[in-house]
Design an enzyme around this catalytic site. Structure first.
Site, PDB file in Angstrom:
ATOM      1  N   HIS A  36      20.792 -15.340 -30.767  1.00 39.74           N
ATOM      2  CA  HIS A  36      19.991 -15.192 -29.561  1.00 39.74           C
ATOM      3  C   HIS A  36      20.405 -13.900 -28.854  1.00 39.74           C
ATOM      4  CE1 HIS A  36      19.345 -19.840 -29.160  1.00 39.74           C
ATOM      5  NE2 HIS A  36      19.041 -19.380 -30.360  1.00 39.74           N
TER       6      HIS A  36
ATOM      7  N   GLU B  92      20.926 -13.242 -25.783  1.00 38.19           N
ATOM      8  CA  GLU B  92      21.977 -13.420 -24.774  1.00 38.19           C
ATOM      9  C   GLU B  92      23.359 -13.546 -25.406  1.00 38.19           C
ATOM     10  OE1 GLU B  92      18.286 -15.776 -23.381  1.00 38.19           O
ATOM     11  OE2 GLU B  92      19.374 -15.440 -25.250  1.00 38.19           O
TER      12      GLU B  92
ATOM     13  N   CYS C 271      20.188 -20.723 -23.214  1.00 37.45           N
ATOM     14  CA  CYS C 271      20.392 -22.079 -23.720  1.00 37.45           C
ATOM     15  C   CYS C 271      21.863 -22.454 -23.530  1.00 37.45           C
ATOM     16  CB  CYS C 271      19.989 -22.165 -25.186  1.00 37.45           C
ATOM     17  SG  CYS C 271      21.109 -21.298 -26.314  1.00 37.45           S
TER      18      CYS C 271
ATOM     19  N   CYS D  63      24.177 -20.044 -25.456  1.00 34.79           N
ATOM     20  CA  CYS D  63      24.264 -18.726 -24.823  1.00 34.79           C
ATOM     21  C   CYS D  63      24.998 -18.806 -23.488  1.00 34.79           C
ATOM     22  CB  CYS D  63      22.875 -18.138 -24.631  1.00 34.79           C
ATOM     23  SG  CYS D  63      22.075 -17.720 -26.196  1.00 34.79           S
TER      24      CYS D  63
END
Length: 162
Positions: A58, A60, A88, A91
């Site tokens: 991801h 992030e 999420c 992250c």
């Protein structure tokens, strides 16, 4: 939490990064890291496709890992991670462990889940990042959802086409 004068501008810049990701065939997520004065230190596209289908790549978490390796905890405590969608749980944990002190996000995780459904490539967790951060021992300021309608447009029709 209070907004800063440059938050919307930098969040829209993170939206532009998400558009670049989508145009490159990646999942449409993008993030950037800025210092306490709003100077951009790095941009990060989502890395699912370029990472060989790595579901953990991801934007992030990739950015937070980079930040943790390149800046001290003291420096990161005053930095802000801007991201197109709410981080999420994975992250959020990475942001916390890296030591980034502030997060500004566009679309909420709850709204993202409503869009993606039970998609194999993005089985979204409906868990606010604040819950993860509040469980920690150092503060992480959160601003968002902000510009949520603009952020949702980044995801429009992407998950249905997959």
């Amino acid at each position: 939490m209070p907004q800063r004068p440059y938050d919307e501008r930098l969040l829209r810049q993170a939206f532009d990064v998400a558009r670049k990701a989508r145009d490159a065939g990646e999942h449409p997520f993008g993030s950037l890291l800025a210092d306490k004065d709003g100077n951009v230190l790095r941009e990060q596209l989502n890395g699912y496709k370029s990472g060989g289908g790595d579901r953990t790549a991801h934007a992030e978490s990739l950015l937070a890992r980079w930040a943790g390796m390149n800046f001290s905890l003291e420096e990161l405590a005053s930095c802000t991670l801007y991201t197109s969608a709410e981080p999420c749980a994975m992250c959020s944990g990475t942001i916390y462990w890296a030591g980034i002190g502030r997060v500004v996000f566009g679309q909420s995780e709850h709204d993202l889940k409503a869009l993606t459904g039970a998609h194999d490539e993005n089985p979204t967790l409906d868990l606010p990042c604040t819950i993860v951060f509040e469980a920690g021992q150092r503060p992480t300021e959160v601003v968002g959802p902000l510009l949520a309608d603009e952020a949702a447009q980044l995801q429009a029709d992407f998950w249905k086409a997959k």
